[in-house]
Design an enzyme around this catalytic site. Structure first.
Site, PDB file in Angstrom:
ATOM      1  N   GLY A  14       0.778  -1.244   0.000  1.00 51.69           N
ATOM      2  CA  GLY A  14       0.000   0.000   0.000  1.00 51.69           C
ATOM      3  C   GLY A  14       0.803   1.285   0.000  1.00 51.69           C
ATOM      4  O   GLY A  14       0.266   2.336  -0.331  1.00 51.69           O
ATOM      5  N   THR A  15       2.091   1.210   0.353  1.00 52.79           N
ATOM      6  CA  THR A  15       2.902   2.440   0.328  1.00 52.79           C
ATOM      7  C   THR A  15       3.678   2.567  -0.984  1.00 52.79           C
ATOM      8  O   THR A  15       4.469   3.481  -1.151  1.00 52.79           O
ATOM      9  CB  THR A  15       3.894   2.491   1.516  1.00 52.79           C
ATOM     10  OG1 THR A  15       4.788   1.382   1.419  1.00 52.79           O
ATOM     11  CG2 THR A  15       3.172   2.473   2.848  1.00 52.79           C
ATOM     12  N   TYR A  17       3.979   2.546  -5.436  1.00 58.14           N
ATOM     13  CA  TYR A  17       3.586   3.515  -6.472  1.00 58.14           C
ATOM     14  C   TYR A  17       2.076   3.528  -6.707  1.00 58.14           C
ATOM     15  O   TYR A  17       1.429   4.564  -6.577  1.00 58.14           O
ATOM     16  CB  TYR A  17       4.321   3.222  -7.789  1.00 58.14           C
ATOM     17  CG  TYR A  17       3.965   4.230  -8.863  1.00 58.14           C
ATOM     18  CD1 TYR A  17       4.586   5.475  -8.904  1.00 58.14           C
ATOM     19  CD2 TYR A  17       2.983   3.963  -9.809  1.00 58.14           C
ATOM     20  CE1 TYR A  17       4.244   6.422  -9.866  1.00 58.14           C
ATOM     21  CE2 TYR A  17       2.635   4.898 -10.775  1.00 58.14           C
ATOM     22  CZ  TYR A  17       3.266   6.122 -10.793  1.00 58.14           C
ATOM     23  OH  TYR A  17       2.915   7.060 -11.740  1.00 58.14           O
ATOM     24  N   GLY A  19      -0.101   1.396  -5.102  1.00 61.32           N
ATOM     25  CA  GLY A  19      -0.790   1.024  -3.863  1.00 61.32           C
ATOM     26  C   GLY A  19      -1.395   2.197  -3.124  1.00 61.32           C
ATOM     27  O   GLY A  19      -2.522   2.125  -2.622  1.00 61.32           O
ATOM     28  N   ARG A  38       5.534  -3.166   7.031  1.00 60.14           N
ATOM     29  CA  ARG A  38       6.628  -3.571   7.922  1.00 60.14           C
ATOM     30  C   ARG A  38       6.852  -2.471   8.948  1.00 60.14           C
ATOM     31  O   ARG A  38       6.709  -1.292   8.632  1.00 60.14           O
ATOM     32  CB  ARG A  38       7.923  -3.750   7.126  1.00 60.14           C
ATOM     33  CG  ARG A  38       7.905  -4.824   6.079  1.00 60.14           C
ATOM     34  CD  ARG A  38       9.320  -5.017   5.541  1.00 60.14           C
ATOM     35  NE  ARG A  38       9.326  -5.826   4.336  1.00 60.14           N
ATOM     36  CZ  ARG A  38       9.372  -5.323   3.108  1.00 60.14           C
ATOM     37  NH1 ARG A  38       9.410  -4.004   2.927  1.00 60.14           N
ATOM     38  NH2 ARG A  38       9.382  -6.119   2.053  1.00 60.14           N
ATOM     39  N   LYS A  47       7.880   7.496   3.652  1.00 59.78           N
ATOM     40  CA  LYS A  47       6.794   6.536   3.862  1.00 59.78           C
ATOM     41  C   LYS A  47       6.003   6.868   5.126  1.00 59.78           C
ATOM     42  O   LYS A  47       4.788   6.696   5.163  1.00 59.78           O
ATOM     43  CB  LYS A  47       7.355   5.116   3.963  1.00 59.78           C
ATOM     44  CG  LYS A  47       8.123   4.652   2.748  1.00 59.78           C
ATOM     45  CD  LYS A  47       7.239   4.056   1.688  1.00 59.78           C
ATOM     46  CE  LYS A  47       8.059   3.429   0.584  1.00 59.78           C
ATOM     47  NZ  LYS A  47       7.297   2.893  -0.505  1.00 59.78           N
ATOM     48  N   LYS A 135       4.062 -13.391 -13.227  1.00 58.93           N
ATOM     49  CA  LYS A 135       2.643 -13.029 -13.104  1.00 58.93           C
ATOM     50  C   LYS A 135       1.748 -14.153 -13.638  1.00 58.93           C
ATOM     51  O   LYS A 135       0.719 -14.470 -13.034  1.00 58.93           O
ATOM     52  CB  LYS A 135       2.348 -11.731 -13.863  1.00 58.93           C
ATOM     53  CG  LYS A 135       2.910 -10.474 -13.209  1.00 58.93           C
ATOM     54  CD  LYS A 135       2.388  -9.225 -13.921  1.00 58.93           C
ATOM     55  CE  LYS A 135       2.851  -7.946 -13.238  1.00 58.93           C
ATOM     56  NZ  LYS A 135       2.221  -6.747 -13.815  1.00 58.93           N
ATOM     57  N   ARG A 139      -1.102 -16.337 -11.616  1.00 53.52           N
ATOM     58  CA  ARG A 139      -2.475 -16.502 -12.125  1.00 53.52           C
ATOM     59  C   ARG A 139      -2.892 -17.968 -12.123  1.00 53.52           C
ATOM     60  O   ARG A 139      -3.975 -18.310 -11.638  1.00 53.52           O
ATOM     61  CB  ARG A 139      -2.580 -15.980 -13.566  1.00 53.52           C
ATOM     62  CG  ARG A 139      -2.587 -14.483 -13.723  1.00 53.52           C
ATOM     63  CD  ARG A 139      -2.902 -14.136 -15.174  1.00 53.52           C
ATOM     64  NE  ARG A 139      -2.887 -12.704 -15.415  1.00 53.52           N
ATOM     65  CZ  ARG A 139      -3.420 -12.121 -16.477  1.00 53.52           C
ATOM     66  NH1 ARG A 139      -4.011 -12.857 -17.401  1.00 53.52           N
ATOM     67  NH2 ARG A 139      -3.368 -10.809 -16.636  1.00 53.52           N
TER      68      ARG A 139
END
EC number: 1.3.1.-
Length: 310
Positions: A14-15, A17, A19, A38, A47, A135, A139
């Site tokens: 979440g912190t 680019y 997110g 963290r 951050k 990726k 999936r």
């Protein structure tokens, strides 16, 4: 939906680019929003400022790590939806998220770290090929485990590509000359980061996006490199000198250049030489398109995007 009916969302990464946009949009849309961070992140001045902003939105911080199964499981048990926006170095670690979701048994939707081009349709060269392959592997693992999912394909981040037209060291669009990848004719797609977040959060509780690939293809933003340059030229009333970087030139730089540049150019090769961003149709029933599902969302066009640079 009233807030109590909206899904609880956990954002891992979440912190980062993209997110941070998802965290803000989720919280402001009334979803109880959780971010896994963290403890060391609090010591990072940039951050920690962002985390203070998250707190002002009413976001719940959960301390943990994608590589710590216990903290991951504890976090996942508190929510309904998990969104991963981890960077390339942690794509493979999403196996831990899959295992924790499987063990927890309560997750209604998992959105793995996609937020780029459709890796099932891309034909990338190294070093991008290995990232795309990771990726794809994630999936197939999600599908094999029967975890409910949505894959989000947003194509180019507008704020990342459009201000510098792929030249990472530039902060504003060129006013004298521009380097164009390939012949500049294949179409690509550009979506503003805030719009990516809006469409994504719209999708998390939508049954129409369950076990589907959500493609973001704003009609006004499907443009070739040449068309983007022409649009910019019209804005500034000036014709730029155009230097076309051939496929051979790109392949040579990808072989010899520093790693971040090589990865970026390999992705540019996929998009602007192969046309992998827009050279296929969105196929139902597995594919759905965001602007068709959510016509009320007013997206930023490339034309509007460039107004602030004139």
């Amino acid at each position: 939906m009233v807030a109590s009916e909206k899904s609880k969302i956990l954002i891992i990464g979440g912190t980062g680019y993209i997110g941070k946009y998802l965290v803000e949009t989720s919280a402001k849309s009334g979803h109880p929003t959780f971010v896994l961070i963290r403890e060391s992140t609090l010591k990072n001045p940039q951050k920690s400022k962002l985390i203070d902003t998250f707190k002002s939105y009413g976001v719940t911080l959960l301390f943990g790590d994608i590589s710590n199964q216990e903290s991951l499981l504890k976090a996942i048990k508190q929510v309904d939806v998990v969104i991963s926006t981890v960077g390339g170095q942690q794509f493979a670690d999403q196996v831990n998220i899959i295992n924790a979701i499987k063990e927890a048994g309560n997750i209604k939707r998992f959105l793995p770290s996609e937020f780029g081009f459709d890796v099932d349709h891309a034909h990338a060269i190294e070093p991008a090929a290995s990232l795309f392959a990771l990726k794809v592997k994630i999936r197939r693992m999600i599908e094999a485990e029967g975890i409910p999912y949505t894959y989000v394909i947003c194509n180019w981040f507008a704020d990342f590509f459009l201000p510098n037209l792929g030249h990472l060291d530039a902060k504003t669009p060129p006013r004298d000359k521009v380097v164009i990848f390939g012949d500049g004719n294949p179409k690509a797609i550009y979506v503003k980061e805030e719009d990516i977040a809006t469409y994504t959060i719209e999708a998390v509780d939508d049954p129409r996006t369950l076990n589907k690939t959500l493609h973001m293809r704003p009609p006004a933003n499907i443009l070739s490199f040449n068309e983007v340059v022409s649009l910019w030229e019209e804005k500034i009333g000036k014709t730029l000198e155009k230097i076309y970087l051939s496929e051979e030139d790109i392949l040579e730089i990808v072989k010899e250049g520093p790693l971040p540049l090589r990865t970026n150019l390999a992705i540019c090769h996929s998009v602007f030489v192969n046309g992998d961003s827009a050279n296929f149709e969105v196929q139902p029933p597995t594919g759905v398109e965001a602007t068709e599902l959510y016509p009320k969302v007013k997206y930023t066009t490339v034309d509007e995007f460039y107004n602030k640079f004139v």
